[in-house]
Write a protein that holds these residues in place. Structure first.
Motif, short mmCIF file in Angstrom:
data_model
loop_
_atom_site.label_atom_id
_atom_site.label_comp_id
_atom_site.label_asym_id
_atom_site.label_seq_id
_atom_site.Cartn_x
_atom_site.Cartn_y
_atom_site.Cartn_z
N TRP A 93 -2.14 33.05 4.58
CA TRP A 93 -1.47 32.81 3.30
C TRP A 93 -0.19 33.63 3.22
CZ3 TRP A 93 -2.78 30.25 -1.45
CH2 TRP A 93 -3.88 29.38 -1.34
N CYS A 123 3.59 34.00 0.49
CA CYS A 123 3.98 33.79 -0.90
C CYS A 123 4.31 32.33 -1.19
CB CYS A 123 5.15 34.69 -1.28
SG CYS A 123 6.62 34.48 -0.28
N GLU A 158 7.26 28.02 -8.80
CA GLU A 158 5.91 28.12 -9.35
C GLU A 158 4.96 28.80 -8.37
OE1 GLU A 158 2.90 25.31 -11.95
OE2 GLU A 158 4.03 24.39 -10.32
N THR A 159 5.18 28.59 -7.07
CA THR A 159 4.34 29.23 -6.05
C THR A 159 4.80 30.65 -5.75
OG1 THR A 159 4.01 27.06 -5.02
CG2 THR A 159 3.42 28.99 -3.71
N PHE A 200 4.06 33.98 -8.88
CA PHE A 200 2.75 33.67 -9.44
C PHE A 200 1.86 34.91 -9.54
CE2 PHE A 200 -1.69 32.16 -8.45
CZ PHE A 200 -1.98 31.75 -9.75
N ALA A 201 1.35 35.39 -8.41
CA ALA A 201 0.34 36.45 -8.46
C ALA A 201 0.84 37.81 -8.00
CB ALA A 201 -0.87 36.04 -7.61
N ASP A 202 1.89 37.84 -7.20
CA ASP A 202 2.33 39.09 -6.59
C ASP A 202 3.75 39.42 -7.03
OD1 ASP A 202 2.26 41.32 -5.02
OD2 ASP A 202 2.41 40.27 -3.10
N ASP A 203 4.08 40.70 -7.04
CA ASP A 203 5.46 41.11 -7.32
C ASP A 203 6.36 40.63 -6.17
OD1 ASP A 203 4.39 42.43 -9.48
OD2 ASP A 203 4.44 44.40 -8.53
N TYR A 255 10.62 39.82 -9.81
CA TYR A 255 9.50 39.24 -10.55
C TYR A 255 8.35 40.23 -10.60
CZ TYR A 255 5.25 36.59 -11.46
OH TYR A 255 4.05 36.17 -11.98
N HIS A 312 4.41 40.77 -11.70
CA HIS A 312 3.26 39.86 -11.74
C HIS A 312 2.67 39.67 -13.14
CE1 HIS A 312 1.28 43.82 -11.34
NE2 HIS A 312 0.32 43.27 -12.04
N GLU A 313 3.16 40.41 -14.12
CA GLU A 313 2.73 40.17 -15.51
C GLU A 313 3.64 39.16 -16.20
OE1 GLU A 313 0.05 41.16 -16.98
OE2 GLU A 313 -0.70 42.50 -15.42
N ASP A 314 4.17 38.24 -15.41
CA ASP A 314 4.95 37.10 -15.91
C ASP A 314 6.30 37.46 -16.51
OD1 ASP A 314 3.10 35.29 -15.04
OD2 ASP A 314 2.11 35.03 -16.98
#
Length: 209
Positions: A36, A38, A143-144, A147-150, A164, A166-168
């Protein structure tokens, strides 16, 4: 240190001695990893159109080390991820919530004024798999990517940085007020130390394990 009176830039000096820099970093492209990234799973990447895959490059470890060292020493970030440009190292800072509709995010990224064809550097947190891709691919895959990681994105001009958290939250700083060659100077020092002392491990590398 450059000789007194030399007109060569740090970047030109590094190119001469053939260490990695932004002129030759694409030579360190590798095949898509079987893990996997980013951009999602290997299957996610394989499903992209060939036209898009041609605008995305994965990098070997040597190039990855260079990018993380360069980013750290260029002082793009002067604060925590939730306030990355805390010390006002960029003249203008804008931000947006990534919780917004995807089309709003894409429009916001488009309005940053970076050409679609511009190659940029994408650094996920924890030293995992940096990439090079065009700005168009940043927008297409936002969008990908965010998403989950800085994640941070920048280019060799040092004049802007997309960060970015990760808290949006996404931040965009532009017009860098610091010396754009600081990163090259520090990377050159690290490279010399590692050549002179084979067992030497710079703290930045220790942190990326």
């Amino acid at each position: 240190m450059l000789p007194s009176g030399s007109k060569r830039t740090i970047q030109e000096t590094l190119t001469t001695i053939r260490v990695i820099d932004f002129n030759n970093i694409k030579e360190h492209e590798i095949e898509r990893p079987d893990i996997w990234t980013c951009l999602g799973s290997p299957e996610d990447f394989d499903s992209l159109p060939n036209e898009h895959k041609d605008q995305i490059k994965f990098l070997d470890k040597k190039a990855s080390d260079f990018l993380y060292k360069y980013f750290e020493n260029s002082k793009f970030h002067t604060g925590p991820m939730w306030e990355p440009f805390q010390k006002k190292n960029f003249k203008y800072v804008e931000k947006i919530s990534v919780g917004e509709d995807e089309q709003i995010i894409k429009k916001w990224l488009y309005n940053r004024g970076i050409p679609f064809s511009k190659w940029v550097y994408v650094l996920p947190n924890y030293g995992n798999g940096p990439l090079i891709m065009t700005w168009k691919m940043i927008i297409k895959n936002c969008e990908t990517l965010f998403f989950a990681d800085d994640v941070v994105v920048f280019d060799e001009s040092n004049q802007w940085c997309l960060s970015y958290w990760h808290e949006d939250e996404m931040f965009f700083g532009k017009i860098n007020t610091t010396n754009p060659e600081i990163g090259y100077e520090e990377v050159e020092v690290m490279n010399k130390m590692e050549k002179k002392y084979p067992g030497y491990k710079h703290p930045l590398k220790e942190n990326k394990k």
